[in-house]
Design an enzyme around this catalytic site. Structure first.
Site, PDB file in Angstrom:
ATOM      1  N   GLU A  52      -8.727-132.037 -43.086  1.00 11.46           N
ATOM      2  CA  GLU A  52     -10.180-131.893 -43.451  1.00 11.46           C
ATOM      3  C   GLU A  52     -10.937-133.378 -43.649  1.00 11.46           C
ATOM      4  OE1 GLU A  52     -12.445-129.803 -45.751  1.00 11.46           O
ATOM      5  OE2 GLU A  52     -14.432-131.000 -45.808  1.00 11.46           O
ATOM      6  N   ARG A  56     -18.310-139.002 -44.194  1.00 15.10           N
ATOM      7  CA  ARG A  56     -18.920-139.923 -45.392  1.00 15.10           C
ATOM      8  C   ARG A  56     -19.629-141.030 -45.100  1.00 15.10           C
ATOM      9  NH1 ARG A  56     -16.858-136.126 -50.748  1.00 15.10           N
ATOM     10  NH2 ARG A  56     -17.602-134.250 -49.043  1.00 15.10           N
ATOM     11  N   THR A  80     -18.326-132.332 -44.599  1.00 13.00           N
ATOM     12  CA  THR A  80     -19.542-132.805 -44.697  1.00 13.00           C
ATOM     13  C   THR A  80     -20.321-132.565 -43.222  1.00 13.00           C
ATOM     14  OG1 THR A  80     -18.397-134.201 -46.288  1.00 13.00           O
ATOM     15  CG2 THR A  80     -20.590-134.605 -45.843  1.00 13.00           C
ATOM     16  N   LYS A 140     -16.460-121.508 -47.438  1.00 15.51           N
ATOM     17  CA  LYS A 140     -15.743-122.878 -48.326  1.00 15.51           C
ATOM     18  C   LYS A 140     -16.129-122.273 -49.726  1.00 15.51           C
ATOM     19  CE  LYS A 140     -16.651-127.569 -49.870  1.00 15.51           C
ATOM     20  NZ  LYS A 140     -15.578-128.536 -48.452  1.00 15.51           N
TER      21      LYS A 140
HETATM   22  C1  3PG Z   1     -14.867-131.477 -50.679  1.00 16.49           C
HETATM   23  O1  3PG Z   1     -15.746-131.919 -50.404  1.00 16.49           O
HETATM   24  O2  3PG Z   1     -14.595-130.785 -50.234  1.00 16.49           O
HETATM   25  C2  3PG Z   1     -14.831-132.213 -52.164  1.00 16.49           C
HETATM   26  O3  3PG Z   1     -15.780-133.471 -51.855  1.00 16.49           O
HETATM   27  C3  3PG Z   1     -13.684-132.390 -52.548  1.00 16.49           C
HETATM   28  O4  3PG Z   1     -14.110-132.143 -53.597  1.00 16.49           O
HETATM   29  P1  3PG Z   1     -12.941-133.653 -54.238  1.00 16.49           P
HETATM   30  O5  3PG Z   1     -13.266-135.280 -54.505  1.00 16.49           O
HETATM   31  O6  3PG Z   1     -12.847-132.819 -56.069  1.00 16.49           O
HETATM   32  O7  3PG Z   1     -11.248-132.544 -55.028  1.00 16.49           O
END
Ligand code: 3PG
Length: 220
Positions: A52, A56, A80, A140
């Site tokens: 993924e 960002r 995102t 998710k």
């Molecule tokens: C996401 O968008 O899935 C998170 O930013 C991932 O989370 P993590 O950095 O705590 O693994």
């Protein structure tokens, strides 16, 4: 809320076939465009073939295009995604799937018509129920650790046992198994496979090894 049209069940089947390929999905934020391909290649060579890439950073869409071209064996998701406009951009760069941190009615509606399947983010049972009404069955769960963790997902399974989740947010090598052992968890995601210091140092061998360990440890 008027729901004119529901998600076709083929989209759920497509997500299942992608998630079946990996118990762990690296969540990647590309800061430097030139890192995209070597980083993706290290993860894929280590055995993690579902990635993924978050929207960002400014170079995210170009990074995804390059990865799609250079890594034909990988499934590339665009993460995102906050708006239908970004969903459309993900379609245009050839995303295999779309991931959203939360879900709006606009995103649910757009996803119903899109040929690219979406994993909408939810963290409460009410959000889950809204997605359920639109025909979504895969979600998710975000931010996992601060929204009740594995206990919450287990509890969601009582009223809606058919929903399945990819939790992300605070997942580490140490707590991943507590999620993966639940019948309604299909895979977990997280950024721990691409530590910033290793990416900055272009330590692709180290990242390949991290991926290899995760692929071996969390094998189906
Ligand atoms: C996401 O968008 O899935 C998170 O930013 C991932 O989370 P993590 O950095 O705590 O693994």
């Amino acid at each position: 809320m008027t729901i004119d049209k529901q998600l076709p069940s083929t989209r759920t089947a497509e997500l299942d076939s992608i998630c079946l390929k990996a118990e762990v999905i690296p969540v990647i934020t590309i800061e430097r465009l030139e890192d995209a391909v070597p980083l993706g290649r290290a993860l894929v060579e280590g055995g993690l073939t579902v990635l993924e890439i978050t929207l960002r950073t400014d170079c995210a869409l170009d990074a995804i295009k390059r990865m799609k071209e250079a890594l034909p064996g990988a499934s590339i998701g665009v993460g995102t995604v906050l708006t239908p406009a970004q969903y459309r951009q993900a379609e245009q760069v050839g995303a295999d799937f779309v991931v959203t941190p939360g879900a709006t009615e606009a995103l649910y509606r757009y996803g119903v018509e899109s040929p690219v399947p979406m994993l909408p983010g939810v963290s409460t049972i009410s959000e889950l129920m809204t997605g359920w009404q639109y025909g979504y069955r895969r979600f998710k769960f975000f931010p996992a650790e601060s929204s009740g963790g594995a206990k919450a997902i287990k509890a969601f399974g009582a009223p809606i046992p058919e929903a399945r989740f990819c939790p992300t947010g605070g997942i580490t090598v140490d707590n991943a198994e507590s999620y993966l052992s639940l019948p309604n968890v299909m895979c977990v995601g997280g950024s721990w496979l691409t530590p910033k210091a290793m990416v900055d140092a272009e330590d692709w061998d180290g990242i390949r090894e991290l991926a290899r360990q995760a692929a071996e440890r969390f094998h189906h």
